[in-house]
Scaffold this active site. Structure first.
Site, PDB file in Angstrom:
ATOM      1  N   CYS A  65     -21.212  -2.171  -6.000  1.00  0.00           N
ATOM      2  CA  CYS A  65     -20.566  -2.296  -4.748  1.00  0.00           C
ATOM      3  C   CYS A  65     -19.160  -1.345  -4.727  1.00  0.00           C
ATOM      4  O   CYS A  65     -18.560  -1.600  -5.795  1.00  0.00           O
ATOM      5  CB  CYS A  65     -20.215  -3.605  -4.221  1.00  0.00           C
ATOM      6  N   CYS A  69     -13.329  -6.752  -4.554  1.00  0.00           N
ATOM      7  CA  CYS A  69     -13.102  -8.313  -4.391  1.00  0.00           C
ATOM      8  C   CYS A  69     -13.061  -8.976  -5.915  1.00  0.00           C
ATOM      9  O   CYS A  69     -14.103  -8.650  -6.541  1.00  0.00           O
ATOM     10  CB  CYS A  69     -14.299  -8.865  -3.457  1.00  0.00           C
ATOM     11  N   CYS A  72     -15.992 -11.176  -7.482  1.00  0.00           N
ATOM     12  CA  CYS A  72     -17.308 -10.623  -7.195  1.00  0.00           C
ATOM     13  C   CYS A  72     -17.859  -9.828  -8.445  1.00  0.00           C
ATOM     14  O   CYS A  72     -17.237  -9.096  -8.920  1.00  0.00           O
ATOM     15  CB  CYS A  72     -17.664  -9.927  -6.154  1.00  0.00           C
ATOM     16  N   CYS A 109     -31.716 -15.767   3.841  1.00  0.00           N
ATOM     17  CA  CYS A 109     -30.585 -14.903   4.096  1.00  0.00           C
ATOM     18  C   CYS A 109     -30.580 -13.882   3.440  1.00  0.00           C
ATOM     19  O   CYS A 109     -31.003 -13.979   2.176  1.00  0.00           O
ATOM     20  CB  CYS A 109     -29.359 -15.865   3.380  1.00  0.00           C
ATOM     21  N   CYS A 142     -31.197 -14.914   8.499  1.00  0.00           N
ATOM     22  CA  CYS A 142     -29.606 -14.581   8.555  1.00  0.00           C
ATOM     23  C   CYS A 142     -29.484 -13.188   7.850  1.00  0.00           C
ATOM     24  O   CYS A 142     -29.742 -13.216   6.482  1.00  0.00           O
ATOM     25  CB  CYS A 142     -29.029 -15.639   8.094  1.00  0.00           C
ATOM     26  N   CYS A 202     -21.589 -17.145  10.989  1.00  0.00           N
ATOM     27  CA  CYS A 202     -21.483 -18.051   9.873  1.00  0.00           C
ATOM     28  C   CYS A 202     -20.327 -17.571   9.051  1.00  0.00           C
ATOM     29  O   CYS A 202     -20.193 -16.350   8.837  1.00  0.00           O
ATOM     30  CB  CYS A 202     -22.487 -18.047   9.038  1.00  0.00           C
ATOM     31  N   ARG A 272     -22.213 -26.196   4.427  1.00  0.00           N
ATOM     32  CA  ARG A 272     -23.075 -25.765   3.540  1.00  0.00           C
ATOM     33  C   ARG A 272     -22.409 -25.634   1.859  1.00  0.00           C
ATOM     34  O   ARG A 272     -21.294 -25.027   1.845  1.00  0.00           O
ATOM     35  CB  ARG A 272     -23.972 -24.632   3.545  1.00  0.00           C
TER      36      ARG A 272
END
Length: 418
Positions: A65, A69, A72, A109, A142, A202, A272
């Site tokens: 990626c 972040c 991550c 998901c 999702c 979400c 969740r």
């Protein structure tokens, strides 16, 4: 406690607690912890009964990626030893999804690492959504693909997506300390785009990054204002090879207080437990089911979770039941907006146990950690258990024995843990 009685009353009326009340929940003592869980449990049962919704992650594209972040394992410059692979083909993704559905999941998901999808990526994911829905009747889907550009949410919706996940993660005031390659406002904009396209939104948070109680309350109040249908609560796993590798700040008791606070502030949304529940809640996971009404089944994006069979046994042993595909997740006032979540509900606003339909569009979400992942971003979940002879460590002491990199499931030749 007068505080807890007040919070229960407010939760049953969907009335927002004061910031002072939310902070007080986080400040309660261990002696009062079971009282806190019992109080928040009354609110959870009022809106969601004893049902637990199961969700299943499919990592469509892992690693590499370009975002930075700090939490991550797929981030730019990450040295974490995780799986890295490019886009799964639609049939591969559908096969992976089927494993989770066979284990009892009602929502899949679909997650892809990256800043956000290109138009070509949206085409690719749209084909995957259509394939999954054609091959698995009644499944909810999702998408969790990062920051959205204009028109992309509408295209995902047209392809059959039910929900879109994009987390706020932390408070606006501290966001720049966690990520520099995009802004908090970018995240809010993507949640608005999902809402506007008719997708169930979400959005959630990550706890354990060194934030203060005030930061936690700030982000949960911001989520309440955004009004997503689902709020995933991730507990950071300090993955080796990431900047937050030394941030071991959570205890099981702290996690339960955070979940209780979220339930009081967001009483009628799907809460969740996402990445990190096995690592930080450990043997106290069953108590968390009294606060949250949804979990992920099996493994996460880049780390292994508790065995799916153990999840199902835990739910049954704790006196809960797996939510069926014919049951509506959301209360009537949330499920009345049309589409997948619009099925009839009881007069008191709770969803009837036998209500027809595909669930709630609750945005099961992915607990995405920057849109590049659902669940833990490699920071959540664990395979195995603490050895019986291991002493309980002090907070902040690294627990690398609890973190297992995912080596099975989508993108591998090994069967998934569903």
């Amino acid at each position: 406690m007068d505080l807890l009685n007040t919070l229960v009353d407010k939760g049953l009326r969907r009335e927002l607690p004061t910031r002072e009340e939310a902070l007080a929940v986080l400040a309660t003592s261990d002696d009062d912890l079971l009282d806190v869980v019992a109080a928040a449990g009354k609110v959870r049962r009022h809106w969601f009964g004893r049902r637990v919704k199961l969700n299943y992650l499919v990592n469509l594209k892992s690693g590499l990626c370009p975002e930075d972040c700090s939490y991550c394992s797929q981030r730019l410059g990450s040295k974490a030893d995780i799986l890295k692979y490019t886009w799964l083909k639609p049939d591969q993704a559908s096969e992976a999804a089927a494993a989770g559905l066979a284990g009892g999941a009602k929502r899949v998901c679909l997650v892809a690492s990256g800043r956000g999808p290109t138009d070509r990526d949206v085409d690719r994911v749209s084909e995957t959504i259509r394939t999954i829905k054609e091959q698995n009747e009644g499944v909810e889907v999702c998408a969790c693909l990062g920051l959205l550009s204009d028109g992309q949410a509408e295209r995902l919706r047209a392809a059959g997506a039910d929900a879109y996940n994009h987390n706020l993660n932390t408070s606006e005031s501290t966001y720049g300390d966690i990520t520099t390659t995009h802004t908090y406002a970018d995240r809010v904009d993507t949640v608005h785009k999902a809402h506007a396209a008719g997708l169930s939104a979400c959005s959630g948070l990550i706890a354990g990054m060194g934030e203060s109680d005030e930061d936690l309350v700030d982000v949960v109040y911001s989520l309440r204002e955004l009004d997503p249908d689902s709020v995933p609560v991730n507990f950071l796993i300090p993955f080796e090879g990431t900047p937050l590798a030394k941030e071991w700040n959570l205890t099981p008791q702290r996690c339960l207080r955070i979940l209780a606070m979220v339930r009081f502030v967001c009483p009628d949304v799907e809460v969740r437990i996402a990445g990190g529940r096995e690592v930080h809640l450990r043997s106290m996971q069953p108590l968390a089911l009294h606060l949250a009404n949804s979990i992920f089944l099996g493994d996460y994006l880049t780390s292994e979770g508790q065995a799916g069979k153990a999840d199902l046994e835990m739910i049954a042993d704790a006196g809960f039941e797996v939510e069926g595909a014919d049951q509506v997740t959301l209360p009537q006032h949330r499920a009345a907006g049309g589409g997948c979540g619009s099925h009839a509900a009881a007069a008191d606003g709770t969803a009837p146990e036998g209500a027809a339909g595909c669930g709630s569009h609750e945005g099961a979400g992915c607990g995405s950690h920057d849109g590049a992942g659902c669940g833990s971003h490699g920071g959540g979940g664990v395979c195995g258990s603490v050895p019986a002879t291991a002493a309980e460590p002090k907070t902040n002491e690294p627990r690398t024995d609890l973190v297992a990199v995912r080596r099975r499931g989508a993108g591998t030749d090994l069967a998934p843990n569903a």
